[in-house]
Design an enzyme around this catalytic site. Structure first.
Site, PDB file in Angstrom:
ATOM      1  N   TYR A 469     -15.928 -18.994   9.008  1.00 59.66           N
ATOM      2  CA  TYR A 469     -15.906 -19.326   7.532  1.00 59.66           C
ATOM      3  C   TYR A 469     -14.402 -19.932   6.992  1.00 59.66           C
ATOM      4  O   TYR A 469     -13.875 -19.547   6.596  1.00 59.66           O
ATOM      5  CB  TYR A 469     -15.146 -17.723   7.039  1.00 59.66           C
ATOM      6  N   HIS A 470     -14.598 -20.823   7.600  1.00 58.65           N
ATOM      7  CA  HIS A 470     -14.060 -22.495   7.588  1.00 58.65           C
ATOM      8  C   HIS A 470     -14.515 -23.354   6.890  1.00 58.65           C
ATOM      9  O   HIS A 470     -14.285 -24.851   7.071  1.00 58.65           O
ATOM     10  CB  HIS A 470     -12.487 -22.856   8.374  1.00 58.65           C
ATOM     11  N   PRO A 471     -15.442 -23.468   5.996  1.00 59.90           N
ATOM     12  CA  PRO A 471     -16.351 -24.838   5.648  1.00 59.90           C
ATOM     13  C   PRO A 471     -14.825 -25.523   4.872  1.00 59.90           C
ATOM     14  O   PRO A 471     -14.314 -25.187   3.837  1.00 59.90           O
ATOM     15  CB  PRO A 471     -17.446 -24.009   4.474  1.00 59.90           C
TER      16      PRO A 471
END
Length: 558
Positions: A469-471
């Site tokens: 969850y690190h876009p």
């Protein structure tokens, strides 16, 4: 005539709350903050151990999903983003990792002039109050509280994992956010007195009473308004009505790595062919908007635990009730931590100068939705390569503001990324096999002892990997002659006036760690730029690099 403010900030997330608080410190300017979500006043957000609930809630999560990922056998991957005050800092895992110092030196090499580590470190410090006090690397009086959870006191598995890393030949680090990132040690987290320290908690709420700061929730940005090539305001929907807010000084997009490029595209800024396809008038043909999308991909390496000490024994209704009650009354106990209290940063191979693999250790075997992975006790390590070479994109599917964009990460497209995941599994098995884990280590749940060959590992990773969850990086900073650069070193959108993007989308490349800390740092530094303040003096604090990095993968041979 539409109402007027000085600065319109779109998005009350990790960056937007910082910007709103810092800009409104100047009593002579008016700041308006637009947030598509609602209030963050909810115990599932505030209670650290309940992190899986808001992350999986439609109320607090945009609920984005990728297109079928071509190199993951067509799997569709969740891409949660915060939809509330605090944005993703209100639904994330609260892990505080700045990134390695050389990540920021690399930003400057990529064209982000002035964003080297020496220039960024003072702003990491400015943002932070570190539980152990200020030093050359850590802040002592910033808005954001950073602690160590329960200091690894509530489960012996944390220490066992750190010792295992040391026994496998890796260094131990006292502070991976300080002099030495590489090694195994305690994890740091954004929690204050047992409560999630989101940017809404740390920056926005203490300052919402300022007369020059207006926060408008449930306001969905439609597009940026332009007069020629200059941004003059924002059109948004609130209470079912389309409204406008004009900006005397600047429009600042802080809607995140999915929201900011999508909003630019809807506003006529982006690849001309995409805009034309959706009937959007092109204000400026900027091909890089939405390109360069990067993320951290990870696997959950799970083992059975031979002792009944894991969090799997705390998932029944009565245990959850007891944990919640203690947290409500005293803000302590298991409810006051994210449970990732030990970690590691290692290099995948000799010749890699700084860490490119990250470990989050959890004394339980469970999924991100909080459900047990199996019946019994277990523990798990979240692990993955932190400097992926695969690149994706974000592209609008309609000019309608409520339509989710198309997201394609192209995970594992690059051969090196696939090789690095094989390396992760081999190195992790070696670490878990160390003597300190012997009394706890049961059977390998996943990948499973039968997953051995390169082809077996590759297939298992494709079927089981998940986003961390690190876009990031979809409006990257760069030089004017960089065809994929969207913003300059002051975060102004290239070739346009009075329009900035300030969030994780401006990162040139993804840093070696979780993104919240670096996003806050960027917002702190750009706030000074916007206000015309003199930038903080660069730090001269040294950093540690293994002097033999060219010839060895770890500090001692195994």
């Amino acid at each position: 005539m539409p109402p007027t403010t000085d600065y319109v900030v779109v998005g009350a997330g990790s960056a937007g709350c910082v910007l709103a608080a810092r800009l409104s410190q100047d009593p002579t300017v008016k700041v308006t903050l637009l947030e598509a979500g609602g209030s963050d006043r909810n115990f599932t957000i505030q209670m650290p151990s309940a992190l899986s609930i808001p992350m999986n809630s439609k109320r607090f999560n945009w609920g984005f999903k990728t297109e079928a990922e071509p190199f993951l056998d067509g799997r569709v991957i969740d891409c949660p983003r915060g939809l509330t005050l605090g944005g993703s800092s209100s639904i994330n895992g609260m892990v505080y990792v700045r990134g390695h110092p050389l990540d920021f030196d690399h930003w400057e090499e990529e064209g982000a002039d002035g964003w080297n580590y020496q220039s960024c470190l003072p702003y990491f410090k400015k943002a932070e109050t570190w539980i152990d006090g200020a030093n050359d690397y850590r802040g002592g009086d910033g808005p954001l509280m950073v602690c160590k959870g329960n200091d690894m006191q509530l489960n012996p598995l944390y220490e066992a994992f750190i010792r295992a890393g040391q026994q496998a030949g890796y260094p131990v680090t006292d502070d991976y956010n300080g002099y030495q990132q590489e090694g195994f040690g305690q994890m740091h987290m954004t929690i204050e007195s047992g409560v999630r320290a989101s940017t809404a908690h740390a920056y926005l709420r203490p300052n919402m009473s300022r007369k020059n700061l207006t926060v408008i929730m449930k306001s969905l940005a439609v597009r940026v308004l332009f007069e020629g090539k200059r941004a003059i305001g924002v059109e948004y929907i609130c209470d079912g009505k389309t409204k406008k807010m004009l900006a005397n000084c600047e429009v600042i997009l802080a809607a995140g790595s999915i929201g900011s490029p999508a909003l630019l595209q809807r506003s006529g800024v982006g690849p001309k062919e995409l805009l034309s396809h959706h009937g959007i008038e092109c204000v400026h043909d900027l091909p890089g908007v939405g390109k360069n999308l990067q993320d951290h991909l990870e696997i959950y390496f799970q083992h059975e635990c031979r002792k009944a000490i894991s969090l799997n024994g705390k998932l029944d209704v009565l245990s959850k009730l007891a944990i919640s009650l203690r947290w409500f009354l005293f803000k302590g106990g298991l409810g006051s931590t994210n449970h990732f209290e030990s970690c590691g940063f290692i290099r995948s191979r000799a010749g890699v100068k700084w860490p490119d693999i990250q470990y989050h250790f959890l004394p339980g075997a469970m999924r991100y939705d909080g459900q047990a992975a199996f019946r019994g006790h277990g523990f798990q390590v979240h692990v993955g390569p932190n400097r992926p070479l695969s690149r994706g994109r974000v592209a609008i599917t309609s000019k309608e503001p409520g339509a989710h964009p198309s997201i394609q990460f192209n995970y594992l497209e690059n051969d090196q990324d696939r090789y690095d995941f094989r390396t992760c599994i081999h190195l992790t098995r070696e670490i878990i096999a160390q003597p300190s884990m012997l009394e706890y280590r049961g059977d390998e749940i996943q990948p499973g002892a039968d997953i051995v060959t390169d082809s077996e590992i590759d297939q298992w990773v494709r079927e089981n990997c998940e986003s961390a969850y690190h876009p990031s990086c979809t409006c990257r900073m760069g030089s004017p002659n960089d065809p994929l650069a969207v913003t300059d070193s002051h975060c102004f959108v290239q070739h346009l006036g009075s329009l900035r993007v300030v969030d994780s989308s401006v990162f040139p490349t993804i840093p070696n760690g979780n993104l919240n800390a670096a996003t806050i740092m960027v917002a702190e530094r750009v706030s000074d730029m916007i206000l015309g303040n003199e930038l903080l003096s660069p730090s001269e604090a040294p950093i540690w690099i293994d002097e033999h990095w060219r010839t060895r993968q770890r500090s001692s041979a195994k």
